[in-house]
Motif scaffolding. Structure first.
Motif, PDB file in Angstrom:
ATOM      1  N   ASN A  83       0.826  -1.208   0.000  1.00  0.00           N
ATOM      2  CA  ASN A  83       0.000   0.000   0.000  1.00  0.00           C
ATOM      3  C   ASN A  83       0.860   1.257   0.000  1.00  0.00           C
ATOM      4  O   ASN A  83       0.601   2.207  -0.746  1.00  0.00           O
ATOM      5  CB  ASN A  83      -0.929  -0.019   1.208  1.00  0.00           C
ATOM      6  N   LEU A  84       1.907   1.266   0.830  1.00  0.00           N
ATOM      7  CA  LEU A  84       2.788   2.436   0.901  1.00  0.00           C
ATOM      8  C   LEU A  84       3.529   2.641  -0.420  1.00  0.00           C
ATOM      9  O   LEU A  84       3.672   3.774  -0.890  1.00  0.00           O
ATOM     10  CB  LEU A  84       3.793   2.263   2.042  1.00  0.00           C
ATOM     11  N   VAL A  85       3.984   1.537  -1.019  1.00  0.00           N
ATOM     12  CA  VAL A  85       4.704   1.634  -2.297  1.00  0.00           C
ATOM     13  C   VAL A  85       3.769   2.123  -3.399  1.00  0.00           C
ATOM     14  O   VAL A  85       4.142   2.976  -4.216  1.00  0.00           O
ATOM     15  CB  VAL A  85       5.312   0.264  -2.666  1.00  0.00           C
ATOM     16  N   ARG A  86       2.554   1.608  -3.421  1.00  0.00           N
ATOM     17  CA  ARG A  86       1.591   2.035  -4.439  1.00  0.00           C
ATOM     18  C   ARG A  86       1.279   3.523  -4.299  1.00  0.00           C
ATOM     19  O   ARG A  86       1.221   4.255  -5.295  1.00  0.00           O
ATOM     20  CB  ARG A  86       0.306   1.211  -4.324  1.00  0.00           C
ATOM     21  N   ASN A  87       1.092   3.982  -3.062  1.00  0.00           N
ATOM     22  CA  ASN A  87       0.832   5.409  -2.837  1.00  0.00           C
ATOM     23  C   ASN A  87       2.005   6.268  -3.322  1.00  0.00           C
ATOM     24  O   ASN A  87       1.805   7.320  -3.934  1.00  0.00           O
ATOM     25  CB  ASN A  87       0.590   5.679  -1.351  1.00  0.00           C
ATOM     26  N   ALA A  88       3.230   5.801  -3.042  1.00  0.00           N
ATOM     27  CA  ALA A  88       4.415   6.562  -3.440  1.00  0.00           C
ATOM     28  C   ALA A  88       4.506   6.654  -4.954  1.00  0.00           C
ATOM     29  O   ALA A  88       4.782   7.724  -5.514  1.00  0.00           O
ATOM     30  CB  ALA A  88       5.673   5.911  -2.865  1.00  0.00           C
ATOM     31  N   CYS A  89       4.272   5.549  -5.639  1.00  0.00           N
ATOM     32  CA  CYS A  89       4.357   5.538  -7.106  1.00  0.00           C
ATOM     33  C   CYS A  89       3.262   6.397  -7.727  1.00  0.00           C
ATOM     34  O   CYS A  89       3.505   7.101  -8.718  1.00  0.00           O
ATOM     35  CB  CYS A  89       4.277   4.101  -7.625  1.00  0.00           C
ATOM     36  N   GLY A 126      -7.605  12.068  -5.437  1.00  0.00           N
ATOM     37  CA  GLY A 126      -8.967  12.266  -5.898  1.00  0.00           C
ATOM     38  C   GLY A 126      -9.770  10.988  -5.989  1.00  0.00           C
ATOM     39  O   GLY A 126     -10.989  11.016  -6.113  1.00  0.00           O
ATOM     40  N   LYS A 127      -9.091   9.842  -5.935  1.00  0.00           N
ATOM     41  CA  LYS A 127      -9.789   8.566  -6.047  1.00  0.00           C
ATOM     42  C   LYS A 127      -9.422   7.681  -4.870  1.00  0.00           C
ATOM     43  O   LYS A 127      -8.468   7.927  -4.148  1.00  0.00           O
ATOM     44  CB  LYS A 127      -9.421   7.871  -7.360  1.00  0.00           C
ATOM     45  N   GLY A 128     -10.198   6.606  -4.716  1.00  0.00           N
ATOM     46  CA  GLY A 128      -9.928   5.675  -3.630  1.00  0.00           C
ATOM     47  C   GLY A 128     -10.792   5.950  -2.416  1.00  0.00           C
ATOM     48  O   GLY A 128     -11.357   7.033  -2.253  1.00  0.00           O
ATOM     49  N   MET A 129     -10.900   4.947  -1.558  1.00  0.00           N
ATOM     50  CA  MET A 129     -11.737   5.038  -0.367  1.00  0.00           C
ATOM     51  C   MET A 129     -11.080   5.833   0.749  1.00  0.00           C
ATOM     52  O   MET A 129     -11.746   6.267   1.681  1.00  0.00           O
ATOM     53  CB  MET A 129     -12.061   3.628   0.141  1.00  0.00           C
ATOM     54  N   GLY A 130      -9.769   5.957   0.710  1.00  0.00           N
ATOM     55  CA  GLY A 130      -9.078   6.620   1.814  1.00  0.00           C
ATOM     56  C   GLY A 130      -8.935   5.716   3.020  1.00  0.00           C
ATOM     57  O   GLY A 130      -8.931   6.187   4.169  1.00  0.00           O
ATOM     58  N   LEU A 131      -8.809   4.406   2.767  1.00  0.00           N
ATOM     59  CA  LEU A 131      -8.683   3.446   3.857  1.00  0.00           C
ATOM     60  C   LEU A 131      -7.293   2.823   3.939  1.00  0.00           C
ATOM     61  O   LEU A 131      -6.956   2.187   4.937  1.00  0.00           O
ATOM     62  CB  LEU A 131      -9.722   2.316   3.702  1.00  0.00           C
ATOM     63  N   GLY A 132      -6.496   2.979   2.879  1.00  0.00           N
ATOM     64  CA  GLY A 132      -5.207   2.301   2.798  1.00  0.00           C
ATOM     65  C   GLY A 132      -4.295   2.587   3.974  1.00  0.00           C
ATOM     66  O   GLY A 132      -3.775   1.666   4.615  1.00  0.00           O
ATOM     67  N   LEU A 133      -4.076   3.845   4.297  1.00  0.00           N
ATOM     68  CA  LEU A 133      -3.162   4.202   5.390  1.00  0.00           C
ATOM     69  C   LEU A 133      -3.742   3.837   6.748  1.00  0.00           C
ATOM     70  O   LEU A 133      -3.001   3.488   7.672  1.00  0.00           O
ATOM     71  CB  LEU A 133      -2.833   5.696   5.334  1.00  0.00           C
TER      72      LEU A 133
END
Length: 282
Positions: free
Chosen positions: A177-183, A233-240
């Motif tokens: 999740n952290l890597v995907r957010n960074a990319c 702008g997208k996503g549920m905002g649950l990853g972190l």
């Protein structure tokens, strides 16, 4: 003589009256304090309930918004398949079908994320000795193949040996999740670099996922681990939020440092585990 007797009899009455007054005052103070405490508790309870309702409203609105977009796209493209001209053109038909499949997969991914978040309190960890350095190096090799196409360079030179007692599946989920957010944050930026590292710091292992993206504004930094909060702008905002739950379930904590225009670094701190001759997983 008579006056002296009156004084002696009046003294106990005065003391009794004083005691009664004290008792009355104390009773009034205690009663007033009880009323104030009850009012404060009611106010706090009402405020908590209002905050819960507001949070539920925000979460519901975000879920509906995120689910509505892919559904609208699916319905729109499904409607296009009713057009004989598009159905008769293999290229157009393929494009429309790919759009439907892509949005359907996006919808499934969001529902899966919701499911993972909802089951957080019931998440059972299968802990075993785990070499973080092997996990980070594997993640770096895996990410290099995909990042190269996006113009992102991966640097895993700061990976040192460190072993913890953890659940490989869930920790992998948090790191992914952290890597995907960074990319995603570095998409389209020239000289984009993803930096992965792990080192021993005292009794903990410090895992770092860093990028040189746009950074996170200071006013948004404090709430990024809250559920349904997102800087994208997208996503549920649950990853972190899920990341933090997984890390804390391992007895660790997650920190973030970010500077606009410079980049963002997430640091996961986990208790070290001293290796034994038994096999450990990477």
């Amino acid at each position: 003589m008579h006056f002296a007797l009156l004084q002696q009899s009046a003294a106990p009455n005065t003391q009794l009256l004083f005691i009664v007054n004290v008792v009355v005052v104390v009773s009034v103070v205690v009663f007033a304090t009880g009323v104030v405490v009850a009012l404060l508790r009611r106010t706090i309870r009402r405020r908590v309930e209002e905050e819960k309702l507001a949070a539920m409203g925000t979460a519901t609105a975000r879920i509906l918004h995120q689910v509505k977009n892919p559904l609208q796209t699916i319905v729109l493209h499904a409607d296009l398949l009713m057009d004989d001209g598009i159905v008769g053109d293999p290229v157009s038909r393929r494009e429309v079908s790919e759009a439907i499949v892509g949005e359907s997969q996006r919808l499934v991914a969001m529902l899966n994320e919701l499911s993972v978040y909802a089951s957080g309190s019931r998440r059972a960890l299968a802990r075993e000795p785990l070499r973080l350095h092997d996990m980070l190096r594997h993640l770096a090799r895996q990410e290099e193949r995909e990042a190269e196409e996006k113009g992102i360079r991966v640097d895993a030179s700061g990976v040192s040996e460190a072993t913890i007692l953890g659940d490989a599946y869930y920790l992998q989920q948090a790191l992914d999740n952290l890597v995907r957010n960074a990319c995603e944050a570095m998409a389209g930026r020239e000289g984009a670099m993803l930096m992965l590292g792990v080192e021993r710091v005292g009794t903990v292992a410090a895992v770092r996922v860093a990028d040189n993206g746009p950074g996170i504004p200071p006013d948004k930094l404090e709430g990024i681990f809250q559920p349904f909060v997102s800087t994208k702008g997208k996503g549920m905002g649950l990853g972190l939020s899920i990341c933090r739950e997984i890390v804390e379930a391992h007895g660790g904590k997650i920190e973030v440092q970010s500077e606009p225009g410079v980049g963002t670094t997430f640091t996961i701190l986990l208790p070290l585990y001293e290796e034994t001759p038994a096999a450990v997983r990477g």
